[in-house]
Design a protein around this motif. Structure first.
Motif, PDB file in Angstrom:
ATOM      1  N   ALA A 191     -21.932 -58.791 121.579  1.00  0.00           N
ATOM      2  CA  ALA A 191     -22.319 -57.556 120.888  1.00  0.00           C
ATOM      3  C   ALA A 191     -21.680 -56.328 121.508  1.00  0.00           C
ATOM      4  CB  ALA A 191     -23.843 -57.426 120.897  1.00  0.00           C
ATOM      5  N   ASP A 192     -20.875 -56.526 122.567  1.00  0.00           N
ATOM      6  CA  ASP A 192     -20.255 -55.435 123.324  1.00  0.00           C
ATOM      7  C   ASP A 192     -21.306 -54.483 123.881  1.00  0.00           C
ATOM      8  OD1 ASP A 192     -18.075 -54.205 124.482  1.00  0.00           O
ATOM      9  OD2 ASP A 192     -17.719 -52.852 122.802  1.00  0.00           O
ATOM     10  N   ARG A 193     -22.438 -55.067 124.258  1.00  0.00           N
ATOM     11  CA  ARG A 193     -23.535 -54.303 124.858  1.00  0.00           C
ATOM     12  C   ARG A 193     -24.047 -55.057 126.087  1.00  0.00           C
ATOM     13  NH1 ARG A 193     -26.032 -50.457 121.601  1.00  0.00           N
ATOM     14  NH2 ARG A 193     -28.019 -50.885 122.656  1.00  0.00           N
ATOM     15  N   HIS A 244     -14.902 -59.265 130.506  1.00  0.00           N
ATOM     16  CA  HIS A 244     -16.195 -59.283 131.193  1.00  0.00           C
ATOM     17  C   HIS A 244     -16.184 -60.433 132.191  1.00  0.00           C
ATOM     18  CE1 HIS A 244     -17.254 -57.085 127.485  1.00  0.00           C
ATOM     19  NE2 HIS A 244     -18.178 -56.490 128.220  1.00  0.00           N
ATOM     20  N   VAL A 245     -17.088 -60.361 133.155  1.00  0.00           N
ATOM     21  CA  VAL A 245     -17.268 -61.422 134.145  1.00  0.00           C
ATOM     22  C   VAL A 245     -18.734 -61.830 134.147  1.00  0.00           C
ATOM     23  CG1 VAL A 245     -17.311 -61.954 136.625  1.00  0.00           C
ATOM     24  CG2 VAL A 245     -15.354 -60.747 135.638  1.00  0.00           C
ATOM     25  N   VAL A 246     -18.969 -63.128 134.143  1.00  0.00           N
ATOM     26  CA  VAL A 246     -20.311 -63.668 134.367  1.00  0.00           C
ATOM     27  C   VAL A 246     -20.289 -64.391 135.709  1.00  0.00           C
ATOM     28  CG1 VAL A 246     -22.006 -65.386 133.658  1.00  0.00           C
ATOM     29  CG2 VAL A 246     -21.023 -63.849 131.959  1.00  0.00           C
ATOM     30  N   VAL A 296     -27.049 -56.667 135.762  1.00  0.00           N
ATOM     31  CA  VAL A 296     -25.831 -56.163 135.139  1.00  0.00           C
ATOM     32  C   VAL A 296     -25.267 -55.040 135.995  1.00  0.00           C
ATOM     33  CG1 VAL A 296     -24.803 -55.126 133.079  1.00  0.00           C
ATOM     34  CG2 VAL A 296     -26.723 -56.716 132.832  1.00  0.00           C
ATOM     35  N   ALA A 297     -23.957 -55.101 136.254  1.00  0.00           N
ATOM     36  CA  ALA A 297     -23.236 -54.010 136.912  1.00  0.00           C
ATOM     37  C   ALA A 297     -21.971 -53.762 136.110  1.00  0.00           C
ATOM     38  CB  ALA A 297     -22.903 -54.355 138.354  1.00  0.00           C
ATOM     39  N   GLY A 298     -22.054 -52.826 135.163  1.00  0.00           N
ATOM     40  CA  GLY A 298     -20.908 -52.551 134.306  1.00  0.00           C
ATOM     41  C   GLY A 298     -20.594 -53.725 133.410  1.00  0.00           C
ATOM     42  N   ARG A 299     -19.437 -54.344 133.636  1.00  0.00           N
ATOM     43  CA  ARG A 299     -18.993 -55.480 132.831  1.00  0.00           C
ATOM     44  C   ARG A 299     -19.230 -56.824 133.523  1.00  0.00           C
ATOM     45  NH1 ARG A 299     -15.391 -54.840 128.576  1.00  0.00           N
ATOM     46  NH2 ARG A 299     -15.238 -52.702 127.834  1.00  0.00           N
ATOM     47  N   GLU A 324     -30.048 -57.129 130.502  1.00  0.00           N
ATOM     48  CA  GLU A 324     -31.236 -56.925 131.342  1.00  0.00           C
ATOM     49  C   GLU A 324     -32.493 -57.320 130.576  1.00  0.00           C
ATOM     50  OE1 GLU A 324     -31.724 -56.297 134.431  1.00  0.00           O
ATOM     51  OE2 GLU A 324     -29.852 -55.474 135.182  1.00  0.00           O
ATOM     52  N   ARG A 325     -32.592 -56.871 129.323  1.00  0.00           N
ATOM     53  CA  ARG A 325     -33.760 -57.229 128.508  1.00  0.00           C
ATOM     54  C   ARG A 325     -33.743 -58.716 128.171  1.00  0.00           C
ATOM     55  NH1 ARG A 325     -32.423 -52.361 125.958  1.00  0.00           N
ATOM     56  NH2 ARG A 325     -31.489 -53.484 124.197  1.00  0.00           N
TER      57      ARG A 325
END
Length: 352
Positions: A293-295, A144-146, A255-258, A300-301
């Motif tokens: 959590a792999d979610r 993932h990327v932040v 969020v855009a995908g990962r 977004e929430r």
């Protein structure tokens, strides 16, 4: 190269994201082309919630405590003291340096690279990079990327997540002055088309930040606040003027995908409340929790939960202060209803 999480942007929020990720057992790297510590125009006031979040990460910057927020205008003043302990005025460079030390202690690698391209599939993200000299760098594969790459985020634009502002944004300027703090609060002074924020950051140093839609030299802005200008007359500046803006930035999604956006990269609400770092830390924590959590879509929430209080009050204040009549009325109204003002400041000042 392959890591669990790649953080684009090595400012305070990006480094905090890395620390939260290490706690979850992730392998983490950070891309930051600038040598640290990096300075920028900001108010430099840490609210109690942000201070508690940093303490939880083992980061304890040096600074000067303040008891709350004080609004000042020609027609009165309003004061709100924190109920959960003091805030802390901290030089941006001091905060960055302490977070850099913490990430180094956690064995997080910070690479002097800029992101230049990003593509993703169902299993991860490939980020192409550039060295400071301009030549191509390695491609890094991450689960993932932040993106924590600031107000004018490359990642936000690259992903098509920019949302155009509906009206002109404001600009910020900040300079330090070598004088002992004269107030136990962050003072917010109101003028016709600007606010000035005076933050004690050391026993012998205050920072003055000005926000306005009108672009003028710092000295011309300062002249709009005669009591402040008189107090600083003859006091030598202790830093160069730093600028930033336009400050009002928006994102269509976080969020855009990962890939997840945090801090100013995720959108910036004009700072009337001193909440920037606290808000960014809460977003970083929420982003890492969603990834763990792999979610990632759940962020977004989490972002909304971390942001809504600050956004609601700041938007309300900006709406209220747009007409000059309402601007003149804001401080007297806050003074007449101090419990409301205090509750609002303390709600924003608590940990998200």
């Amino acid at each position: 190269m392959s890591v669990d999480l790649l953080v684009i942007g090595g400012g305070p929020v990006g480094l905090a994201t890395a620390l939260y990720a290490v706690r979850r057992g992730f392998t983490v790297e950070v891309l930051e082309p600038r040598p640290g510590p990096v300075d920028k125009a900001c108010g430099e006031g840490l609210m109690p919630g942000g201070l508690a979040a940093l303490d939880d990460l083992g980061v304890r910057p040096k600074g000067h405590p303040f008891n709350g927020i004080r609004y000042l205008a020609r027609n009165g003043s309003a004061v709100a003291d924190f109920t959960r302990g003091p805030g802390l005025g901290v030089r941006r460079t001091e905060l960055h340096a302490r977070l850099s030390e913490a990430t180094a202690d956690a064995d997080v690698t910070v690479r002097r690279l800029s992101a230049t391209g990003l593509s993703q599939d169902a299993d991860g993200v490939d980020v192409t990079t550039r060295l400071p000299g301009g030549e191509g760098g390695p491609t890094i594969r991450a689960g993932h990327v932040v993106a924590a790459d600031g107000l004018h985020s490359w990642a936000r634009r690259h992903l098509g997540l920019d949302r155009p502002a509906s009206r002109p944004g404001r600009y910020g300027l900040r300079q330090h002055f070598a004088i002992a703090p004269w107030s136990s609060h962050v003072d917010v002074l109101w003028a016709q088309d600007a606010e000035a924020y005076v933050t004690p950051v050391a026993d012998d140093l205050v920072g003055v930040a000005v926000l306005s839609r009108r672009r003028r030299p710092f000295a011309e802005h300062l002249a709009q606040f005669p009591p402040l200008a008189e107090r600083l007359a003859g006091v030598g500046p202790a830093s160069a003027v730093q600028g930033a803006g336009p400050l009002r930035q928006r994102s269509r999604h976080r969020v855009a995908g990962r890939v997840l956006l945090v801090g100013d990269a995720s959108g910036y609400v004009d700072a009337l409340t001193g909440e920037g770092i606290s808000l960014g830390l809460a977003q970083a924590r929420a982003a890492v929790a969603a990834i763990a959590a792999d979610r990632p879509a759940d962020y977004e929430r989490g972002w909304l939960a971390a942001t809504w209080r600050c956004s609601l009050l700041t938007h309300g204040l900006l709406q209220a202060t747009r007409p000059q009549v309402a601007r003149r009325a804001l401080v007297p109204l806050a003074a007449r209803a101090p419990w409301v003002f205090s509750a609002a400041v303390n709600e924003l000042g608590r940990s998200a």
